[in-house]
Design a protein around this motif. Sequence first.
Motif, PDB file in Angstrom:
ATOM      1  N   GLY A 245      29.210   5.225 -75.877  1.00 41.07           N
ATOM      2  CA  GLY A 245      29.840   5.925 -76.436  1.00 41.07           C
ATOM      3  C   GLY A 245      29.594   6.580 -77.645  1.00 41.07           C
ATOM      4  O   GLY A 245      30.402   4.947 -78.803  1.00 41.07           O
ATOM      5  N   THR A 246      30.481   7.290 -78.491  1.00 39.60           N
ATOM      6  CA  THR A 246      30.414   7.311 -79.927  1.00 39.60           C
ATOM      7  C   THR A 246      31.418   6.918 -80.397  1.00 39.60           C
ATOM      8  O   THR A 246      31.363   7.058 -81.515  1.00 39.60           O
ATOM      9  CB  THR A 246      29.821   9.277 -80.403  1.00 39.60           C
ATOM     10  OG1 THR A 246      31.103   9.946 -79.452  1.00 39.60           O
ATOM     11  CG2 THR A 246      28.366   9.962 -79.796  1.00 39.60           C
ATOM     12  N   ASP A 247      32.303   6.822 -79.944  1.00 39.85           N
ATOM     13  CA  ASP A 247      33.548   6.656 -80.776  1.00 39.85           C
ATOM     14  C   ASP A 247      34.060   5.172 -79.496  1.00 39.85           C
ATOM     15  O   ASP A 247      35.328   4.790 -79.772  1.00 39.85           O
ATOM     16  CB  ASP A 247      35.141   7.356 -79.927  1.00 39.85           C
ATOM     17  CG  ASP A 247      35.139   7.380 -78.360  1.00 39.85           C
ATOM     18  OD1 ASP A 247      34.063   6.995 -77.781  1.00 39.85           O
ATOM     19  OD2 ASP A 247      35.380   7.935 -77.596  1.00 39.85           O
ATOM     20  N   PHE A 248      33.159   4.636 -78.811  1.00 36.58           N
ATOM     21  CA  PHE A 248      33.464   2.921 -78.623  1.00 36.58           C
ATOM     22  C   PHE A 248      33.581   2.167 -79.434  1.00 36.58           C
ATOM     23  O   PHE A 248      34.727   1.581 -79.666  1.00 36.58           O
ATOM     24  CB  PHE A 248      31.728   2.083 -78.531  1.00 36.58           C
ATOM     25  CG  PHE A 248      31.680   0.860 -78.046  1.00 36.58           C
ATOM     26  CD1 PHE A 248      32.336   0.568 -76.676  1.00 36.58           C
ATOM     27  CD2 PHE A 248      31.449  -0.259 -78.928  1.00 36.58           C
ATOM     28  CE1 PHE A 248      32.371  -0.865 -76.364  1.00 36.58           C
ATOM     29  CE2 PHE A 248      31.308  -1.510 -78.708  1.00 36.58           C
ATOM     30  CZ  PHE A 248      31.887  -1.615 -77.007  1.00 36.58           C
ATOM     31  N   MET A 249      33.521   2.142 -81.078  1.00 35.61           N
ATOM     32  CA  MET A 249      33.681   0.986 -82.118  1.00 35.61           C
ATOM     33  C   MET A 249      35.413   1.458 -82.177  1.00 35.61           C
ATOM     34  O   MET A 249      36.368   0.515 -82.663  1.00 35.61           O
ATOM     35  CB  MET A 249      33.223   1.564 -83.449  1.00 35.61           C
ATOM     36  CG  MET A 249      32.000   0.444 -83.398  1.00 35.61           C
ATOM     37  SD  MET A 249      30.696   1.053 -84.816  1.00 35.61           S
ATOM     38  CE  MET A 249      31.812   0.277 -86.032  1.00 35.61           C
TER      39      MET A 249
ATOM     40  N   GLU B 205      30.229  -3.035 -86.968  1.00 32.76           N
ATOM     41  CA  GLU B 205      29.463  -2.524 -87.468  1.00 32.76           C
ATOM     42  C   GLU B 205      28.259  -3.008 -87.078  1.00 32.76           C
ATOM     43  O   GLU B 205      27.940  -2.320 -86.596  1.00 32.76           O
ATOM     44  CB  GLU B 205      29.315  -2.882 -88.919  1.00 32.76           C
ATOM     45  CG  GLU B 205      28.051  -2.602 -89.636  1.00 32.76           C
ATOM     46  CD  GLU B 205      28.377  -0.641 -90.147  1.00 32.76           C
ATOM     47  OE1 GLU B 205      27.876  -0.030 -90.215  1.00 32.76           O
ATOM     48  OE2 GLU B 205      29.811  -0.493 -90.124  1.00 32.76           O
ATOM     49  N   SER B 206      28.442  -4.076 -86.466  1.00 30.33           N
ATOM     50  CA  SER B 206      26.677  -4.751 -85.873  1.00 30.33           C
ATOM     51  C   SER B 206      27.021  -3.805 -84.567  1.00 30.33           C
ATOM     52  O   SER B 206      25.303  -3.891 -83.905  1.00 30.33           O
ATOM     53  CB  SER B 206      26.361  -6.404 -85.438  1.00 30.33           C
ATOM     54  OG  SER B 206      28.070  -6.399 -85.262  1.00 30.33           O
ATOM     55  N   PHE B 207      27.500  -3.550 -83.328  1.00 30.69           N
ATOM     56  CA  PHE B 207      27.829  -2.776 -82.677  1.00 30.69           C
ATOM     57  C   PHE B 207      27.884  -1.314 -82.394  1.00 30.69           C
ATOM     58  O   PHE B 207      27.683  -0.608 -81.471  1.00 30.69           O
ATOM     59  CB  PHE B 207      29.527  -2.982 -81.708  1.00 30.69           C
ATOM     60  CG  PHE B 207      29.521  -3.961 -81.459  1.00 30.69           C
ATOM     61  CD1 PHE B 207      29.309  -4.786 -80.195  1.00 30.69           C
ATOM     62  CD2 PHE B 207      30.685  -5.204 -82.258  1.00 30.69           C
ATOM     63  CE1 PHE B 207      29.807  -5.953 -80.448  1.00 30.69           C
ATOM     64  CE2 PHE B 207      30.923  -6.355 -81.965  1.00 30.69           C
ATOM     65  CZ  PHE B 207      30.453  -6.760 -80.836  1.00 30.69           C
TER      66      PHE B 207
END
Length: 307
Positions: free
Chosen positions: A221-225, A240-242
Motif C-alpha cells: 500500500g502507498t501509505d504503508f510507511m 526509507e528502505s521500505f
Amino acid sequence: MDGLRRKPYKQLHFKVIFVPSHTDFFLRRAKIRKLMSIKKRILFISTEMSPYLELTEFAEVINKLAIKSNDTGLEVRCIMPRFGVINERRHRLHEVVRLSGINVSVDNDDYPLQIKVASLPNARLQVYFLENEDFFKRKQVFHDEEENWFDDNMLRTVFFCKGALETVKKFGWPPDIIHCSGWMTALIPAYIKTAYKKEPVFGNSKVVFTIGQNTFKEKLGTDFMQKALINANIKEKDLESFKDSNNTAMFKGGATFADAITFGADKIEKKLSDEFAKVKGKKVVPFKGWDSDLTEYLELYNDLAGK
C-alpha cells in the motif's frame, strides 16, 4: 612426648582431607551457577515454521535451527502468526492465560492479541502463536481463494511485528539473538533499532534477518510507511528502505537494519543478492538447505551473542 606429637598430627591429617573436599563442593556449585547464568537466549520470529505452516523450504530450516540451537545449549523460544490454516487441535495449541490482556495499537485502533502455545514435536521447545480474529482467523494466508491479495496485509504485518515485540516484553525474557525470517517480520529489525530502542528487554539484542525468495507481486500500500509508524521514536525517514512497499522492499528493509544477514533460498531477487551478498560490518551467511548441518548459523549466533 612422641605420643603427644603424633596425636595432633592425626587430627591435622584428618582436617586436610576434609577441607579440600568441602571447598570443591562449593566451587563446583559456583561453576554450575555461573554456567546457568550465562546461558544465551535466542528468539526465532518467523512467518512460517514446520510442521505448522510451510510456505517455502525455509520453514523446515527454521524448525531444524530451533532444535539444533536448543541442543547446543541455547535457550530457545519461537513466535509466529496463528494463521487460520494452522490446525489448533492437531498441533495441540492452548491459550497462555498469563500473557492475555495485551492490546496492540495499529493505525489508531486497538486490536486484542491472544497468545497460544504448542510444544514443537520431538523437542522440548515452545512455539508461541499470535492470534487475532480480525487479522488471522481467515482460512487463507495472504491471498483469498481466488488468489486476490488481502487489502489489510499491510495492517496485518504491522500488527504482527509490533505484537511479537510486545509479547517479548510481556515475557520479561531478554533475548541475546533475534532471528527474523519471512517478509512479514521485516519491520522487526527496524523497530528494535528505533521504536523499541530504549526498551531494556532489547538492550543487548542482536538481530539476524533472512532474505528469502519473493512470494508475492502486489504492494502493501502507498501509505504503508505511515501505518508502520507505531510510536514517536520512529520517523518516516527511518523507513526509507521500505518505500516501494513490495516483496523486495520488505526484504531490503529488514536486511538494512539487521546486525547479520542470511539467505533463505537458492534463488534470490538479483537486486537483493547484489546489495546484500557482501555488506561491510555485517556477517552474511549464504543459503543453507534443510538437509545441511547448519553449523554456520550456530557459529553466527554464538559470535553475535558473545559481542
